[in-house]
Design a protein around this motif. Structure first.
Motif, PDB file in Angstrom:
ATOM      1  N   ARG A 229      63.201   8.305 139.257  1.00  0.00           N
ATOM      2  CA  ARG A 229      62.301   7.214 139.631  1.00  0.00           C
ATOM      3  C   ARG A 229      61.445   7.617 140.824  1.00  0.00           C
ATOM      4  O   ARG A 229      60.236   7.366 140.849  1.00  0.00           O
ATOM      5  CB  ARG A 229      63.119   5.972 139.965  1.00  0.00           C
TER       6      ARG A 229
ATOM      7  N   ASN B 281      57.418   7.947 140.784  1.00  0.00           N
ATOM      8  CA  ASN B 281      56.573   7.147 141.665  1.00  0.00           C
ATOM      9  C   ASN B 281      55.641   8.020 142.499  1.00  0.00           C
ATOM     10  O   ASN B 281      54.483   7.666 142.716  1.00  0.00           O
ATOM     11  CB  ASN B 281      57.434   6.279 142.580  1.00  0.00           C
TER      12      ASN B 281
ATOM     13  N   ASP C 144      52.879   9.131 140.252  1.00  0.00           N
ATOM     14  CA  ASP C 144      51.925   8.031 140.049  1.00  0.00           C
ATOM     15  C   ASP C 144      51.030   7.855 141.272  1.00  0.00           C
ATOM     16  O   ASP C 144      49.822   7.627 141.147  1.00  0.00           O
ATOM     17  CB  ASP C 144      52.668   6.727 139.759  1.00  0.00           C
ATOM     18  N   ASP C 145      51.628   7.946 142.454  1.00  0.00           N
ATOM     19  CA  ASP C 145      50.845   7.774 143.676  1.00  0.00           C
ATOM     20  C   ASP C 145      49.812   8.886 143.834  1.00  0.00           C
ATOM     21  O   ASP C 145      48.671   8.638 144.265  1.00  0.00           O
ATOM     22  CB  ASP C 145      51.776   7.748 144.893  1.00  0.00           C
TER      23      ASP C 145
ATOM     24  N   ASP D 167      52.989   0.596 133.213  1.00  0.00           N
ATOM     25  CA  ASP D 167      52.999   0.033 134.557  1.00  0.00           C
ATOM     26  C   ASP D 167      53.275  -1.465 134.549  1.00  0.00           C
ATOM     27  O   ASP D 167      53.856  -1.998 135.507  1.00  0.00           O
ATOM     28  CB  ASP D 167      51.649   0.273 135.232  1.00  0.00           C
TER      29      ASP D 167
ATOM     30  N   ASP E 292      58.101  -1.212 141.846  1.00  0.00           N
ATOM     31  CA  ASP E 292      56.705  -0.781 141.811  1.00  0.00           C
ATOM     32  C   ASP E 292      55.889  -1.642 142.774  1.00  0.00           C
ATOM     33  O   ASP E 292      55.645  -2.823 142.518  1.00  0.00           O
ATOM     34  CB  ASP E 292      56.140  -0.897 140.392  1.00  0.00           C
TER      35      ASP E 292
END
Length: 302
Positions: free
Chosen positions: A81, A85, A88-89, A153, A287
């Motif tokens: 996870r 993340n 994604d960032d 998302d 999130d």
């Protein structure tokens, strides 16, 4: 050991997580080292360092096998996870640098397009014109899987059961209707009892669409003393409506499907039934990205 205010070891780095995930997935140091293009001794050293930083054993090593400890199994989920993340960032930051503000991947149950979803997407587009929307139509269960895996998302789902790690909020509700062929003896009535479905062939979507979404309409029948058994299954409401119109059976559906029913099908209100189908906006609980939270907030505004 030096730790910051969040009680996270300051020496813990993303490479530790990447190395651990590789070993945990391969359950073999040699294969993991090849996957990482790394020599095996440094990999083993990094895993030992990670265990020292975490403060417990994550792997059980023998001469023949590598296994996760209970703590290691839990840590694997969180390591994945965290890496997801961070990825994604980074992607969002790159999008911002290109003049965009990110990509929002939204999964939705097909019937949602017949209700609030088009208006919601239009409002989100007007509010966030630089966000790229990536839409994926599927079942509620598949949207849940996509959120948990990180492939999605946010989602708009129907009658989702509670899922650990996901936050869901109801954004709309609607009654269920009986779906009958237009030549059915009861088709001319203003409303009907659910018992008109008893002992009739039933056309329905598969249970794999979502357990609660599948069972909720059927609970109306069970309250009346019977449980339909699907003689035909289809994954889209338009297909179900066409099959009903062709005389292959009857069905129960959320009221929104009446808007796309062909001329040879009628959708009638149920007598004495207050149970409603709920649409929910859903996201991962951890999130915190603004583009996800802004979509959720807009959905909750109605």
């Amino acid at each position: 050991m030096e730790r910051d205010e969040l009680n996270i070891p300051r020496a813990l780095e993303l490479r530790h997580l990447r190395y651990f995930v590789a070993v945990a997935e391969e359950l073999h140091f040699g294969r993991a080292a090849r996957r990482l293009n790394l020599a095996q001794p440094p990999l083993s050293q990094q895993i030992r360092q990670l265990e020292d930083l975490v403060g417990c054993a994550l792997l059980v090593r023998t001469s023949r096998s590598v296994q996760l400890t209970p703590a290691g199994a839990a840590f694997l989920d969180r390591a994945r996870r965290t890496l997801r993340n961070v990825q994604d960032d980074v992607q969002e930051a790159r999008s911002i640098a290109r003049g965009a503000r990110g990509v929002l991947r939204i999964g939705f149950a097909g019937s949602a397009i017949l209700t609030v979803l088009p208006g919601l997407l239009g409002r989100y587009r007007a509010q966030e014109p630089n966000v790229e929307l990536n839409l994926r139509e599927s079942f509620t269960a598949q949207v849940v899987d996509g959120l948990l895996s990180g492939a999605l998302d946010a989602g708009i789902v129907r009658d989702m059961e509670p899922v650990p790690g996901l936050h869901a909020h109801v954004i709309a509700s609607e009654p269920f209707v009986v779906v009958l062929p237009a030549d059915h003896p009861e088709a001319g009535r203003a409303s009907v009892p659910v018992t008109v479905l008893r002992d009739r062939p039933f056309v329905y979507y598969p249970r794999s669409a979502g357990a609660r979404a599948y069972e909720k309409p059927l609970s109306v029948c069970e309250a009346a003393g019977f449980r339909p058994v699907a003689s035909q299954e289809a994954s889209q409401w338009l297909t179900i409506l066409r099959l009903v119109g062709a005389g292959l059976g009857v069905s129960l559906a959320p009221a929104c499907v009446a808007g796309v029913a062909p001329a040879n099908v009628v959708c009638l209100p149920l007598q004495g039934v207050s149970l409603e189908s709920e649409l929910q906006v859903v996201r991962r609980a951890d999130d915190r990205r603004p583009l996800v939270r802004s979509f959720e907030a807009l959905a909750l505004e109605g």
